[in-house]
Design a protein around this motif. Structure first.
Motif, mmCIF file in Angstrom:
data_model
loop_
_atom_site.group_PDB
_atom_site.id
_atom_site.type_symbol
_atom_site.label_atom_id
_atom_site.label_comp_id
_atom_site.label_asym_id
_atom_site.label_seq_id
_atom_site.Cartn_x
_atom_site.Cartn_y
_atom_site.Cartn_z
ATOM 1 N N HIS A 39 35.402 -37.966 4.009
ATOM 2 C CA HIS A 39 36.432 -37.043 3.518
ATOM 3 C C HIS A 39 37.828 -37.665 3.491
ATOM 4 O O HIS A 39 38.105 -38.649 4.171
ATOM 5 C CB HIS A 39 36.408 -35.737 4.315
ATOM 6 C CG HIS A 39 36.863 -35.824 5.741
ATOM 7 N ND1 HIS A 39 38.158 -36.136 6.114
ATOM 8 C CD2 HIS A 39 36.207 -35.578 6.919
ATOM 9 C CE1 HIS A 39 38.282 -36.085 7.428
ATOM 10 N NE2 HIS A 39 37.101 -35.759 7.942
ATOM 11 N N CYS A 44 38.109 -32.194 5.702
ATOM 12 C CA CYS A 44 36.978 -31.939 6.594
ATOM 13 C C CYS A 44 35.695 -31.940 5.776
ATOM 14 O O CYS A 44 35.723 -31.995 4.546
ATOM 15 C CB CYS A 44 37.156 -30.607 7.329
ATOM 16 S SG CYS A 44 37.152 -29.150 6.260
ATOM 17 N N LYS A 45 34.580 -31.838 6.463
ATOM 18 C CA LYS A 45 33.269 -31.934 5.822
ATOM 19 C C LYS A 45 32.964 -30.770 4.894
ATOM 20 O O LYS A 45 32.079 -30.877 4.028
ATOM 21 C CB LYS A 45 32.172 -32.055 6.888
ATOM 22 C CG LYS A 45 32.032 -30.857 7.804
ATOM 23 C CD LYS A 45 31.016 -31.110 8.904
ATOM 24 C CE LYS A 45 30.867 -29.929 9.849
ATOM 25 N NZ LYS A 45 32.134 -29.530 10.518
ATOM 26 N N ASP A 67 33.020 -34.510 10.012
ATOM 27 C CA ASP A 67 34.438 -34.425 10.369
ATOM 28 C C ASP A 67 34.832 -35.695 11.103
ATOM 29 O O ASP A 67 34.118 -36.150 12.010
ATOM 30 C CB ASP A 67 34.701 -33.225 11.281
ATOM 31 C CG ASP A 67 34.588 -31.896 10.562
ATOM 32 O OD1 ASP A 67 34.749 -31.872 9.325
ATOM 33 O OD2 ASP A 67 34.354 -30.878 11.237
ATOM 34 N N GLN A 71 39.067 -34.628 14.852
ATOM 35 C CA GLN A 71 39.425 -33.635 13.840
ATOM 36 C C GLN A 71 38.285 -32.651 13.616
ATOM 37 O O GLN A 71 37.134 -32.926 13.945
ATOM 38 C CB GLN A 71 39.782 -34.331 12.524
ATOM 39 C CG GLN A 71 40.941 -35.314 12.636
ATOM 40 C CD GLN A 71 41.174 -36.097 11.366
ATOM 41 O OE1 GLN A 71 40.841 -35.647 10.264
ATOM 42 N NE2 GLN A 71 41.741 -37.289 11.493
ATOM 43 N N GLY A 72 38.618 -31.499 13.029
ATOM 44 C CA GLY A 72 37.598 -30.520 12.688
ATOM 45 C C GLY A 72 36.750 -30.122 13.874
ATOM 46 O O GLY A 72 37.261 -29.870 14.968
ATOM 47 N N ASN A 212 38.763 -25.909 9.475
ATOM 48 C CA ASN A 212 38.595 -27.251 10.030
ATOM 49 C C ASN A 212 39.551 -28.267 9.416
ATOM 50 O O ASN A 212 39.502 -29.453 9.758
ATOM 51 C CB ASN A 212 37.155 -27.715 9.847
ATOM 52 C CG ASN A 212 36.196 -26.952 10.737
ATOM 53 O OD1 ASN A 212 36.547 -26.570 11.844
ATOM 54 N ND2 ASN A 212 34.988 -26.717 10.247
ATOM 55 N N SER A 213 40.419 -27.796 8.537
ATOM 56 C CA SER A 213 41.442 -28.637 7.913
ATOM 57 C C SER A 213 42.784 -27.922 8.033
ATOM 58 O O SER A 213 43.290 -27.349 7.071
ATOM 59 C CB SER A 213 41.082 -28.884 6.435
ATOM 60 O OG SER A 213 42.132 -29.537 5.754
#
Length: 306
Positions: A39, A44-45, A67, A71-72, A212-213
């Motif tokens: 990403h 994020c994923k 992620d 992060q995430g 998640n972002s």
């Protein structure tokens, strides 16, 4: 083709990385090609890399999207750090994980990165030739992006170092935003560059927004980004087949320029650059027509090289 999504974790640098494994329904009982999908910075994923991971799985590839560490939903400290060396190591560890799966052909693993994830994908492939083919979509060299957008590199490096010292001695982490946090903030800033405007539209609205972002960056990690060159030694070490995809509508993130530079510098004997006319950086994140064109090109590329 129908796919099965599995929520998994894999180890990286002593912690666990949160990921999604996309498995085509026809993959069971045989050895399959696989793609590690990477990403962008701040992403994020669940966002653009996840879109490509799902679509490539529908075309017959086992894909993993995750992620980044720190992060995430992934573990790792300090939180919201963007450390290029760790981002590259995450890719190596994703390859490690894939090699443990019975349904994966260990000699048919590729990587696909979007924006900064494209730069990280290139960097990882140079030091990991288990990766047999490299694809980038609006791939960007995050070090160059940060250096060009930084008003005073020396002062920022000094400030980031002091902040790191303060935090290890008990100060609260200094968290900044990657981009303006809303369209209202964007309007107040006076920024009109197409990439920034479309980034705000993608990341801060229902179009692409994800918990998640959260648009958070650990300021002290600026020193790692400012000193990073994703394409360093590409003319020597990047020998795998390479597919670059960019749009010709250029903005501050410079993915068109980076794509052209990477194409010229890569030592790959098999390399191609696809320039989509009238397409912007963020069009290739999620807009149906440009994404479909990119996926079609990537599918034929990986079919030839994995």
């Amino acid at each position: 083709m129908k796919i099965t999504k599995k929520v998994i974790q894999f180890p990286a640098s002593g912690h666990k990385v949160a990921a999604v494994l996309n498995i085509p329904e026809e993959a069971e009982g045989k050895k399959n090609p696989a793609l590690v999908c990477v990403h962008p910075g701040s992403s994020c994923k669940e966002q653009t890399a996840g879109i490509y991971a799902e679509k490539m799985a529908e075309n017959g590839y086992v894909t993993i999207v995750f992620d980044a560490s720190c992060q995430g939903e992934s573990e790792g400290e300090p939180r919201f750090a963007e450390i290029p060396a760790q981002r590259t190591e995450d890719i190596h560890c994703a390859v490690d994980y894939l090699t443990t799966l019975d349904l994966i052909d260990k000699d048919r693993i590729g990587v696909l990165g979007v924006c900064a994830g494209g730069g990280y994908a290139v960097n990882a492939a140079m030091s990991d030739h288990r990766i047999k083919a490299v694809g980038t979509v609006v791939g960007a060299n995050i070090g160059r992006v940060q250096r060009e957008s930084c008003e005073n590199i020396a002062m920022t490096m000094e400030a980031a170092g002091k902040q790191r010292t303060a935090e290890i001695n008990g100060a609260e982490p200094m968290i900044v935003g990657w981009i303006p946090g809303s369209k209202e903030e964007l309007e107040k800033s006076g920024i009109t560059d197409i990439d920034i405007v479309e980034a705000v539209d993608y990341y801060t609205t229902p179009r692409g927004k994800s918990p998640n972002s959260p648009n958070k960056l650990l300021f002290s990690s600026m020193n790692a980004m400012l000193s990073f060159d994703a394409f360093h030694l590409a003319e020597v070490l990047l020998t795998q087949p390479l597919q670059i995809i960019v749009g010709d509508k250029q903005g501050a993130f410079g993915s068109y320029r980076d794509g052209q530079e990477l194409y010229k510098r890569a030592a790959s004997q098999k390399k191609d650059i696809l320039v989509l006319e009238g397409v912007s950086h963020y069009d290739l994140y999620d807009q149906p027509e440009p994404v479909a064109k990119a996926v079609a090109k990537l599918t034929s590329f990986y079919q030839e090289n994995l």
